[in-house]
Design a protein around this motif. Structure first.
Motif, PDB file in Angstrom:
ATOM      1  N   ILE A  51      -4.319  51.123  41.203  1.00  0.00           N
ATOM      2  CA  ILE A  51      -4.165  49.731  41.620  1.00  0.00           C
ATOM      3  C   ILE A  51      -4.498  48.829  40.447  1.00  0.00           C
ATOM      4  CG2 ILE A  51      -4.933  47.923  43.196  1.00  0.00           C
ATOM      5  CD1 ILE A  51      -3.436  50.088  44.634  1.00  0.00           C
ATOM      6  N   LEU A  52      -3.586  47.921  40.127  1.00  0.00           N
ATOM      7  CA  LEU A  52      -3.860  46.922  39.109  1.00  0.00           C
ATOM      8  C   LEU A  52      -4.506  45.721  39.789  1.00  0.00           C
ATOM      9  CD1 LEU A  52      -3.502  45.795  36.188  1.00  0.00           C
ATOM     10  CD2 LEU A  52      -1.319  44.851  36.962  1.00  0.00           C
ATOM     11  N   ASN A  53      -5.682  45.345  39.316  1.00  0.00           N
ATOM     12  CA  ASN A  53      -6.396  44.193  39.878  1.00  0.00           C
ATOM     13  C   ASN A  53      -6.479  43.075  38.839  1.00  0.00           C
ATOM     14  OD1 ASN A  53      -7.401  45.161  42.574  1.00  0.00           O
ATOM     15  ND2 ASN A  53      -8.243  46.786  41.279  1.00  0.00           N
ATOM     16  N   ALA A  54      -6.150  41.878  39.267  1.00  0.00           N
ATOM     17  CA  ALA A  54      -6.213  40.719  38.382  1.00  0.00           C
ATOM     18  C   ALA A  54      -6.816  39.543  39.143  1.00  0.00           C
ATOM     19  CB  ALA A  54      -4.826  40.370  37.845  1.00  0.00           C
ATOM     20  N   ARG A  55      -7.139  38.496  38.393  1.00  0.00           N
ATOM     21  CA  ARG A  55      -7.771  37.318  39.001  1.00  0.00           C
ATOM     22  C   ARG A  55      -7.167  36.059  38.401  1.00  0.00           C
ATOM     23  NH1 ARG A  55     -12.532  37.784  36.929  1.00  0.00           N
ATOM     24  NH2 ARG A  55     -12.388  36.021  35.472  1.00  0.00           N
ATOM     25  N   VAL A 110      -1.947  44.903  42.866  1.00  0.00           N
ATOM     26  CA  VAL A 110      -0.609  45.464  42.692  1.00  0.00           C
ATOM     27  C   VAL A 110      -0.710  46.989  42.655  1.00  0.00           C
ATOM     28  CG1 VAL A 110       1.521  45.418  41.350  1.00  0.00           C
ATOM     29  CG2 VAL A 110      -0.053  43.472  41.246  1.00  0.00           C
ATOM     30  N   PRO A 111      -0.126  47.708  43.624  1.00  0.00           N
ATOM     31  CA  PRO A 111      -0.077  49.170  43.537  1.00  0.00           C
ATOM     32  C   PRO A 111       0.913  49.593  42.458  1.00  0.00           C
ATOM     33  CG  PRO A 111       1.067  48.409  45.509  1.00  0.00           C
ATOM     34  CD  PRO A 111       0.443  47.197  44.883  1.00  0.00           C
ATOM     35  N   LEU A 112       0.533  50.559  41.648  1.00  0.00           N
ATOM     36  CA  LEU A 112       1.387  51.039  40.557  1.00  0.00           C
ATOM     37  C   LEU A 112       2.129  52.272  41.041  1.00  0.00           C
ATOM     38  CD1 LEU A 112      -1.169  50.608  37.615  1.00  0.00           C
ATOM     39  CD2 LEU A 112       0.571  49.001  38.437  1.00  0.00           C
ATOM     40  N   LEU A 113       3.440  52.151  41.199  1.00  0.00           N
ATOM     41  CA  LEU A 113       4.243  53.208  41.810  1.00  0.00           C
ATOM     42  C   LEU A 113       5.294  53.786  40.874  1.00  0.00           C
ATOM     43  CD1 LEU A 113       4.835  51.474  45.266  1.00  0.00           C
ATOM     44  CD2 LEU A 113       2.989  53.023  44.615  1.00  0.00           C
ATOM     45  N   THR A 114       5.577  53.091  39.758  1.00  0.00           N
ATOM     46  CA  THR A 114       6.648  53.502  38.863  1.00  0.00           C
ATOM     47  C   THR A 114       6.111  53.608  37.440  1.00  0.00           C
ATOM     48  OG1 THR A 114       8.187  52.253  40.250  1.00  0.00           O
ATOM     49  CG2 THR A 114       8.996  52.990  38.109  1.00  0.00           C
ATOM     50  N   PRO A 115       6.340  54.742  36.749  1.00  0.00           N
ATOM     51  CA  PRO A 115       5.895  54.844  35.359  1.00  0.00           C
ATOM     52  C   PRO A 115       6.753  53.994  34.441  1.00  0.00           C
ATOM     53  CG  PRO A 115       7.113  56.820  35.989  1.00  0.00           C
ATOM     54  CD  PRO A 115       6.967  55.991  37.231  1.00  0.00           C
ATOM     55  N   GLY A 116       6.167  53.582  33.313  1.00  0.00           N
ATOM     56  CA  GLY A 116       6.910  52.799  32.332  1.00  0.00           C
ATOM     57  C   GLY A 116       6.096  51.646  31.788  1.00  0.00           C
ATOM     58  N   GLU A 117       6.728  50.853  30.941  1.00  0.00           N
ATOM     59  CA  GLU A 117       6.099  49.665  30.375  1.00  0.00           C
ATOM     60  C   GLU A 117       6.362  48.482  31.307  1.00  0.00           C
ATOM     61  OE1 GLU A 117       4.203  49.698  27.625  1.00  0.00           O
ATOM     62  OE2 GLU A 117       4.536  51.868  27.552  1.00  0.00           O
ATOM     63  N   ALA A 118       5.304  47.848  31.755  1.00  0.00           N
ATOM     64  CA  ALA A 118       5.442  46.780  32.752  1.00  0.00           C
ATOM     65  C   ALA A 118       4.646  45.553  32.309  1.00  0.00           C
ATOM     66  CB  ALA A 118       4.959  47.256  34.107  1.00  0.00           C
ATOM     67  N   ARG A 119       4.944  44.439  32.938  1.00  0.00           N
ATOM     68  CA  ARG A 119       4.190  43.216  32.664  1.00  0.00           C
ATOM     69  C   ARG A 119       3.939  42.471  33.978  1.00  0.00           C
ATOM     70  NH1 ARG A 119       9.387  42.193  31.402  1.00  0.00           N
ATOM     71  NH2 ARG A 119      10.343  40.328  32.294  1.00  0.00           N
ATOM     72  N   LEU A 120       2.791  41.852  34.046  1.00  0.00           N
ATOM     73  CA  LEU A 120       2.417  41.072  35.223  1.00  0.00           C
ATOM     74  C   LEU A 120       2.835  39.625  35.013  1.00  0.00           C
ATOM     75  CD1 LEU A 120       0.845  40.919  37.949  1.00  0.00           C
ATOM     76  CD2 LEU A 120      -1.187  40.337  36.598  1.00  0.00           C
ATOM     77  N   GLU A 121       3.533  39.063  35.994  1.00  0.00           N
ATOM     78  CA  GLU A 121       3.947  37.661  35.942  1.00  0.00           C
ATOM     79  C   GLU A 121       3.377  36.938  37.158  1.00  0.00           C
ATOM     80  OE1 GLU A 121       8.170  37.364  35.672  1.00  0.00           O
ATOM     81  OE2 GLU A 121       8.271  38.280  33.669  1.00  0.00           O
ATOM     82  N   VAL A 122       2.747  35.815  36.896  1.00  0.00           N
ATOM     83  CA  VAL A 122       2.139  35.012  37.959  1.00  0.00           C
ATOM     84  C   VAL A 122       2.747  33.623  37.911  1.00  0.00           C
ATOM     85  CG1 VAL A 122      -0.006  34.098  38.922  1.00  0.00           C
ATOM     86  CG2 VAL A 122       0.001  36.331  37.781  1.00  0.00           C
ATOM     87  N   ARG A 123       3.125  33.129  39.065  1.00  0.00           N
ATOM     88  CA  ARG A 123       3.815  31.846  39.138  1.00  0.00           C
ATOM     89  C   ARG A 123       3.104  30.934  40.137  1.00  0.00           C
ATOM     90  NH1 ARG A 123       8.491  30.934  36.827  1.00  0.00           N
ATOM     91  NH2 ARG A 123       9.895  29.261  37.480  1.00  0.00           N
ATOM     92  N   LEU A 124       2.782  29.741  39.679  1.00  0.00           N
ATOM     93  CA  LEU A 124       2.260  28.711  40.578  1.00  0.00           C
ATOM     94  C   LEU A 124       3.455  28.040  41.238  1.00  0.00           C
ATOM     95  CD1 LEU A 124       0.083  26.836  41.764  1.00  0.00           C
ATOM     96  CD2 LEU A 124       0.355  25.406  39.732  1.00  0.00           C
ATOM     97  N   MET A 125       3.677  28.330  42.517  1.00  0.00           N
ATOM     98  CA  MET A 125       4.811  27.726  43.210  1.00  0.00           C
ATOM     99  C   MET A 125       4.524  26.267  43.538  1.00  0.00           C
ATOM    100  SD  MET A 125       6.774  30.241  43.065  1.00  0.00           S
ATOM    101  CE  MET A 125       8.157  29.606  43.989  1.00  0.00           C
ATOM    102  N   ILE A 126       3.294  25.995  44.001  1.00  0.00           N
ATOM    103  CA  ILE A 126       2.916  24.606  44.282  1.00  0.00           C
ATOM    104  C   ILE A 126       1.399  24.541  44.475  1.00  0.00           C
ATOM    105  CG2 ILE A 126       3.265  24.833  46.779  1.00  0.00           C
ATOM    106  CD1 ILE A 126       4.355  21.923  46.735  1.00  0.00           C
ATOM    107  N   PRO A 127       0.716  23.585  43.823  1.00  0.00           N
ATOM    108  CA  PRO A 127      -0.721  23.429  44.036  1.00  0.00           C
ATOM    109  C   PRO A 127      -1.009  22.729  45.363  1.00  0.00           C
ATOM    110  CG  PRO A 127       0.042  21.781  42.498  1.00  0.00           C
ATOM    111  CD  PRO A 127       1.231  22.652  42.809  1.00  0.00           C
TER     112      PRO A 127
END
Length: 574
Positions: free
Chosen positions: A135-139, A188-205
């Motif tokens: 599990i990938l954990n971020a804050r 984020v559960p990690l289910l697929t091997p490979g090079e990945a990147r985490l993207e976070v988007r503020l939809m609206i404050p």
């Protein structure tokens, strides 16, 4: 002896009095139930004169009462329409707490707009390598312009882990949890091997949500006019509610649906009569003369607040190696799974195809579905996004979609095709609909359901609505959906071989995307106890392949459509 008789007499008197009170309460309760009746029965002789039966290969099949639309309500019933509104905020207690704290903070003269340009995302357990099954954990740490930490949350973020580039990458949605203290955790559960990147988007404050709540607080679309044209060639303004105006009852024509009392009112034309409506159009933008001091949503403000922006932070790339594989023993994708309480995220894209995490979506092409679609009647009900399903299924089943000779060029006209013992129908939903056309082109979903008679074929109802009323006060949506729910319950009593599938709203990369999320929460609440109901949740799918338009492009639509087929086929291979 006297005391015994006295006690006995007292008991008899008490019993009689209690019975009398209970009887009166029962009668009063009956009257209250009758008064609350949401579907009063119009006079059948009035309805029958406008009823027209159509064969099952007609585009108008199942719309026998289409000629009722556009006629004044007084033609059918003398009863007055009573609106029954429901407060949507009771389903968002934590959000309302955050909004209240925001309002209190605004009283401070030092208050500044919160664009979150200084917000940061931190990967909590940063490693050189992860394995599938981890599990990938971020804050997320949220800050305002002055780098002050936000203290009460309420902002709307989405997150995804993606592999590769392009519009349609492999990947999975991250689950964002608001801790209501200015921090948000991402899982984020990690289910697929490979090079990945985490993207976070503020939809609206939160400040943007407060603006959306403000500008959707009336039972109308602020800054617009719905205009009806009558058979007298006169034109006046209409809406689902005119009670917020200074018009008197004598200045309003009631065109509410006589079969289910869905509201629709128009300003009485100069002739002083209430003629039949022949056309309805939305004029946008044109502020209504009844808007008064109410202003439509402040788009420049929403842009200034930083809506729909990626949160920029370093070190978002990770390496995932093969490790623990996903379990193979998943049940078939059946509608009996209900869909209300699904595992989140509920799926991911691998090799450009959607894979469910809670069931086996083994069907991968439309050719595989032909056998299981036979002997089924499939109704796609709702707005143009439901119409997209109709055209998708029609073309994938090798049918050329032709325009019938009666058509007048309105996209929301009823549509029907039958092939290989498969019947597929498209029906729009009732007003308000933001496209020009006669009332007969916009039947109410509850009316369509009420006209489905007992039969041998299995009936599958796939429906969604909300985008055309997204800027209305949510009680409009709640009332409409509860009316549909009642029609579903009535259909369950007439027919056993019927299933209901509600397609959730999708993530929209636009400033009003939170409004779609709000309707998702309300729909789950309204339909949670309906038998043979399935909540088709595509939220996580649209997080990974984000949408910049209400109408998904073909690659996304096909993935969603074939995934839907797994549930329509109920796990049976064609």
């Amino acid at each position: 002896m006297f005391r015994y008789s006295h006690k006995r007499l007292f008991a008899i008197v008490f019993f009689c009095a209690s019975f009398h009170v209970s009887f009166r309460l029962h009668k009063q309760s009956q009257k209250l139930v009758e008064k609350r009746q949401f579907y009063p029965k119009p006079r059948i002789d009035y309805l029958a004169r406008y009823k027209t039966e159509f064969p099952n290969d007609s585009a108008w099949f199942g719309l026998a009462y289409q000629n009722l639309y556009g006629r004044p309500y007084s033609d059918f019933l003398d009863l007055k329409f009573e609106q029954k509104l429901e407060n949507w905020t009771i389903y968002f207690p934590e959000l309302m707490t955050s909004l209240n704290k925001l309002n209190q903070r605004k009283q401070n003269t030092d208050f500044t707009l919160n664009t979150f340009s200084n917000s940061r995302v931190v990967i909590v357990d940063k490693r050189t390598e992860y394995k599938t099954g981890d599990i990938l954990n971020a804050r997320i740490d949220a800050y305002d312009w002055n780098k002050n930490s936000s203290s009460f949350g309420g902002d709307y973020f989405v997150a995804r882990l993606v592999y590769g580039d392009g519009l349609n990458p492999d990947g999975i949605a991250g689950i964002v949890t608001d801790h209501r203290n200015g921090t948000y955790s991402i899982r984020v559960p990690l289910l697929t091997p490979g090079e990945a990147r985490l993207e976070v988007r503020l939809m609206i404050p939160l400040e943007g949500i407060a603006e959306l709540v403000r500008c959707t607080s009336l039972r109308k679309f602020l800054g617009t006019q719905y205009v009806a044209e009558f058979e007298t060639k006169e034109q006046t303004e209409c809406n689902v509610d005119l009670s917020f105006t200074n018009l008197t009852a004598d200045e309003i024509c009631d065109y509410s649906n006589p079969r289910n009392q869905e509201p629709w009112f128009c300003v009485k034309p100069p002739s002083g009569k209430c003629p039949k409506i022949t056309n309805v159009m939305l004029i946008n933008p044109r502020p209504s003369e009844f808007d008064l001091s109410n202003k439509r949503c402040d788009e420049p403000l929403l842009k200034q607040l930083g809506c729909n922006q990626n949160i920029q932070s370093p070190d978002f790339n990770i390496t995932v190696s093969s490790g623990i594989e996903e379990p193979k023993s998943l049940p078939p994708c059946k509608t009996s799974l209900n869909g209300m309480e699904q595992l989140r995220p509920n799926g991911y894209f691998v090799n450009a195809a959607w894979k469910s995490k809670f069931c086996k979506n083994n069907l991968k092409t439309f050719n595989e579905t032909r056998g299981c679609l036979e002997n089924k009647e499939i109704y796609f009900l709702g707005d143009s996004t439901s119409r997209q399903y109709y055209y998708l299924f029609a073309t994938k089943l090798n049918q050329s979609v032709t325009v019938p000779p009666y058509a007048k060029g309105y996209w929301h006209e009823p549509k029907t095709f039958i092939t290989d013992n498969i019947r597929i129908y498209y029906r729009a939903h009732g007003p308000p609909l933001q496209n020009k056309g006669p009332p007969t082109t916009r039947p109410y979903v509850s009316d369509v359901l009420d006209e489905i008679a007992p039969g041998q074929h299995e009936v599958v109802i796939v429906f969604n609505l909300g985008l055309h009323i997204i800027y209305f006060e949510p009680s409009v949506f709640i009332q409409r959906m509860r009316g549909i729910r009642d029609a579903m319950l009535r259909l369950n009593q007439r027919r056993t071989n019927v299933r209901f599938i509600y397609r959730s709203q999708r993530v929209l990369n636009i400033s009003n995307g939170w409004l779609a999320y709000r309707y998702n929460v309300l729909a789950r609440e309204i339909f949670k106890n309906v038998e043979n109901f399935f909540y088709f949740d595509v939220w996580d799918m649209s997080v990974v392949w984000p949408l910049n338009s209400f109408h998904p492009e073909q690659p996304y639509l096909e993935q969603e459509g074939i995934y839907l087929c797994n549930f329509i086929c109920n796990g049976v291979m064609g």
